[in-house]
Scaffold this motif. Structure first.
Motif, PDB file in Angstrom:
ATOM      1  N   GLU A 123       0.771  -1.112  -0.084  1.00 56.06           N
ATOM      2  CA  GLU A 123       0.102  -0.131  -0.049  1.00 56.06           C
ATOM      3  C   GLU A 123       0.852   1.257   0.116  1.00 56.06           C
ATOM      4  N   PRO A 124       0.534   2.349  -0.503  1.00 57.18           N
ATOM      5  CA  PRO A 124       1.242   3.297  -0.930  1.00 57.18           C
ATOM      6  C   PRO A 124       1.162   4.245   0.498  1.00 57.18           C
ATOM      7  N   GLN A 125       2.250   4.620   1.150  1.00 54.71           N
ATOM      8  CA  GLN A 125       2.260   5.333   2.391  1.00 54.71           C
ATOM      9  C   GLN A 125       2.063   6.616   2.180  1.00 54.71           C
ATOM     10  N   ARG A 126       1.203   7.269   2.950  1.00 53.88           N
ATOM     11  CA  ARG A 126       0.868   8.721   2.987  1.00 53.88           C
ATOM     12  C   ARG A 126       2.250   9.207   3.591  1.00 53.88           C
ATOM     13  N   VAL A 127       2.652  10.318   2.903  1.00 55.77           N
ATOM     14  CA  VAL A 127       3.676  11.026   3.610  1.00 55.77           C
ATOM     15  C   VAL A 127       3.426  12.534   3.570  1.00 55.77           C
ATOM     16  N   CYS A 128       3.920  13.077   4.892  1.00 62.81           N
ATOM     17  CA  CYS A 128       3.582  14.566   5.070  1.00 62.81           C
ATOM     18  C   CYS A 128       4.289  15.378   3.782  1.00 62.81           C
ATOM     19  N   PRO A 129       3.496  16.403   3.197  1.00 62.97           N
ATOM     20  CA  PRO A 129       4.165  17.306   2.227  1.00 62.97           C
ATOM     21  C   PRO A 129       5.114  18.167   2.502  1.00 62.97           C
ATOM     22  N   ALA A 130       5.172  18.513   3.903  1.00 67.01           N
ATOM     23  CA  ALA A 130       6.329  19.336   4.450  1.00 67.01           C
ATOM     24  C   ALA A 130       7.339  18.657   4.608  1.00 67.01           C
ATOM     25  N   CYS A 131       7.664  17.545   5.348  1.00 71.23           N
ATOM     26  CA  CYS A 131       8.871  17.055   5.737  1.00 71.23           C
ATOM     27  C   CYS A 131       8.955  15.759   5.044  1.00 71.23           C
ATOM     28  N   GLY A 132       8.144  15.145   4.372  1.00 69.87           N
ATOM     29  CA  GLY A 132       8.387  13.736   3.712  1.00 69.87           C
ATOM     30  C   GLY A 132       8.340  12.456   4.377  1.00 69.87           C
ATOM     31  N   LYS A 133       8.051  12.503   5.942  1.00 71.31           N
ATOM     32  CA  LYS A 133       7.798  11.484   6.469  1.00 71.31           C
ATOM     33  C   LYS A 133       6.574  10.826   6.412  1.00 71.31           C
ATOM     34  N   ALA A 134       6.665   9.376   6.644  1.00 75.15           N
ATOM     35  CA  ALA A 134       5.616   8.689   6.632  1.00 75.15           C
ATOM     36  C   ALA A 134       4.672   8.979   7.575  1.00 75.15           C
ATOM     37  N   VAL A 135       3.281   9.290   7.362  1.00 76.24           N
ATOM     38  CA  VAL A 135       2.254   9.566   8.470  1.00 76.24           C
ATOM     39  C   VAL A 135       1.127   8.759   8.333  1.00 76.24           C
ATOM     40  N   GLY A 136       0.299   8.549   9.543  1.00 74.10           N
ATOM     41  CA  GLY A 136      -0.708   7.539   9.409  1.00 74.10           C
ATOM     42  C   GLY A 136      -1.832   8.129   8.561  1.00 74.10           C
ATOM     43  N   GLU A 137      -2.551   7.196   8.229  1.00 68.91           N
ATOM     44  CA  GLU A 137      -3.859   6.976   7.157  1.00 68.91           C
ATOM     45  C   GLU A 137      -4.755   8.423   7.577  1.00 68.91           C
ATOM     46  N   GLU A 138      -4.898   8.310   8.879  1.00 75.40           N
ATOM     47  CA  GLU A 138      -6.178   9.214   9.284  1.00 75.40           C
ATOM     48  C   GLU A 138      -5.494  10.367  10.146  1.00 75.40           C
ATOM     49  N   ASN A 139      -4.567  10.737  10.158  1.00 72.80           N
ATOM     50  CA  ASN A 139      -3.767  11.792  10.812  1.00 72.80           C
ATOM     51  C   ASN A 139      -4.135  13.158  10.380  1.00 72.80           C
ATOM     52  N   GLN A 140      -4.498  14.128  11.173  1.00 73.95           N
ATOM     53  CA  GLN A 140      -4.968  15.414  10.628  1.00 73.95           C
ATOM     54  C   GLN A 140      -3.516  16.333  10.436  1.00 73.95           C
ATOM     55  N   PHE A 141      -2.737  15.986  11.351  1.00 75.57           N
ATOM     56  CA  PHE A 141      -1.297  16.771  11.204  1.00 75.57           C
ATOM     57  C   PHE A 141      -0.343  15.736  11.384  1.00 75.57           C
ATOM     58  N   CYS A 142       0.855  16.025  10.942  1.00 72.52           N
ATOM     59  CA  CYS A 142       2.030  15.360  10.747  1.00 72.52           C
ATOM     60  C   CYS A 142       2.724  15.374  12.298  1.00 72.52           C
ATOM     61  N   ASN A 143       2.805  14.112  12.733  1.00 67.06           N
ATOM     62  CA  ASN A 143       3.461  13.812  13.997  1.00 67.06           C
ATOM     63  C   ASN A 143       4.873  14.304  13.938  1.00 67.06           C
ATOM     64  N   TYR A 144       5.330  14.450  13.025  1.00 66.19           N
ATOM     65  CA  TYR A 144       6.918  14.892  12.875  1.00 66.19           C
ATOM     66  C   TYR A 144       7.071  16.367  12.920  1.00 66.19           C
ATOM     67  N   CYS A 145       6.469  17.133  12.150  1.00 63.22           N
ATOM     68  CA  CYS A 145       6.758  18.351  12.136  1.00 63.22           C
ATOM     69  C   CYS A 145       5.423  19.259  12.330  1.00 63.22           C
ATOM     70  N   GLY A 146       4.418  18.830  12.580  1.00 64.48           N
ATOM     71  CA  GLY A 146       2.990  19.517  12.861  1.00 64.48           C
ATOM     72  C   GLY A 146       2.294  19.987  11.484  1.00 64.48           C
ATOM     73  N   ALA A 147       2.707  19.726  10.430  1.00 65.70           N
ATOM     74  CA  ALA A 147       2.083  20.522   9.303  1.00 65.70           C
ATOM     75  C   ALA A 147       0.853  19.985   9.196  1.00 65.70           C
ATOM     76  N   LYS A 148      -0.289  20.618   8.799  1.00 68.63           N
ATOM     77  CA  LYS A 148      -1.728  20.304   8.299  1.00 68.63           C
ATOM     78  C   LYS A 148      -1.599  19.386   7.379  1.00 68.63           C
ATOM     79  N   LEU A 149      -2.260  18.205   7.311  1.00 66.81           N
ATOM     80  CA  LEU A 149      -2.463  17.403   6.352  1.00 66.81           C
ATOM     81  C   LEU A 149      -3.554  17.434   5.573  1.00 66.81           C
ATOM     82  N   ASP A 150      -3.867  16.931   4.243  1.00 66.26           N
ATOM     83  CA  ASP A 150      -5.075  16.995   3.742  1.00 66.26           C
ATOM     84  C   ASP A 150      -5.513  15.898   3.439  1.00 66.26           C
TER      85      ASP A 150
END
Ligand code: ZN
Ligand code: ZN
Length: 150
Positions: A123-150
């Motif tokens: 499965e393709p992993q969802r990545v944070c557009p700001a820091c590029g780290k893999a984030v959870g499918e349901e995350n509203q915010f990146c848990n590494y850099c706090g960027a808002k995810l869409d």
């Protein structure tokens, strides 16, 4: 001796089979839950649609029903896509031509010789557009850099 080797091999095979089907089972359960949620949503839309028709004396103007119709159509399509995904997962590891179990990594079906489907990529992993780290499918915010995810 050969017997024990054979037995050991079979146990290993069985273990791999279980691991594979557990993962698929979880995915199928998730997809089925999503389908039920959409089904519920669609029922509500149908109810709204029905009420609208009733309020318009059974003859609603096309523009009155266009919105709900479009929403129902979109939901139906999403449900069909999810259902197709369920079918695909259920058929993983089976020959598309004859339905025989395919050994993992087989390029051709040992039963009928049909070409086996290419193994599915992970499965393709969802990545944070700001820091590029893999984030959870349901995350509203990146848990590494706090960027808002869409
Ligand atoms: Zn086959
Ligand atoms: Zn980030």
């Amino acid at each position: 001796m050969a017997f024990f080797e054979e037995l050991g091999k079979r146990i290993t095979d069985a273990g791999q089979e279980v691991a594979r089907s557990t993962k698929n089972f979880t995915q199928v359960t998730k997809l089925n839950a999503a389908i039920s949620a959409k089904e519920k949503e669609r029922k509500e839309l149908f109810a709204q649609f029905g009420q609208l028709c009733y309020e318009k004396g059974g003859q609603p103007a096309p523009e009155d029903v266009a919105g709900p119709m479009e929403a129902i159509r979109a939901l139906t399509e999403e449900m069909e896509n999810l259902q197709a995904e369920v079918e695909r997962i259920k058929n993983v590891g089976k020959c598309p031509a004859c339905g025989a179990e395919l050994p993992e990594g087989a390029a051709f079906c040992p039963a009928c010789g049909a070409a086996a489907p290419a193994p599915q990529p992970e499965e393709p992993q969802r990545v944070c557009p700001a820091c590029g780290k893999a984030v959870g499918e349901e995350n509203q915010f990146c848990n590494y850099c706090g960027a808002k995810l869409d």
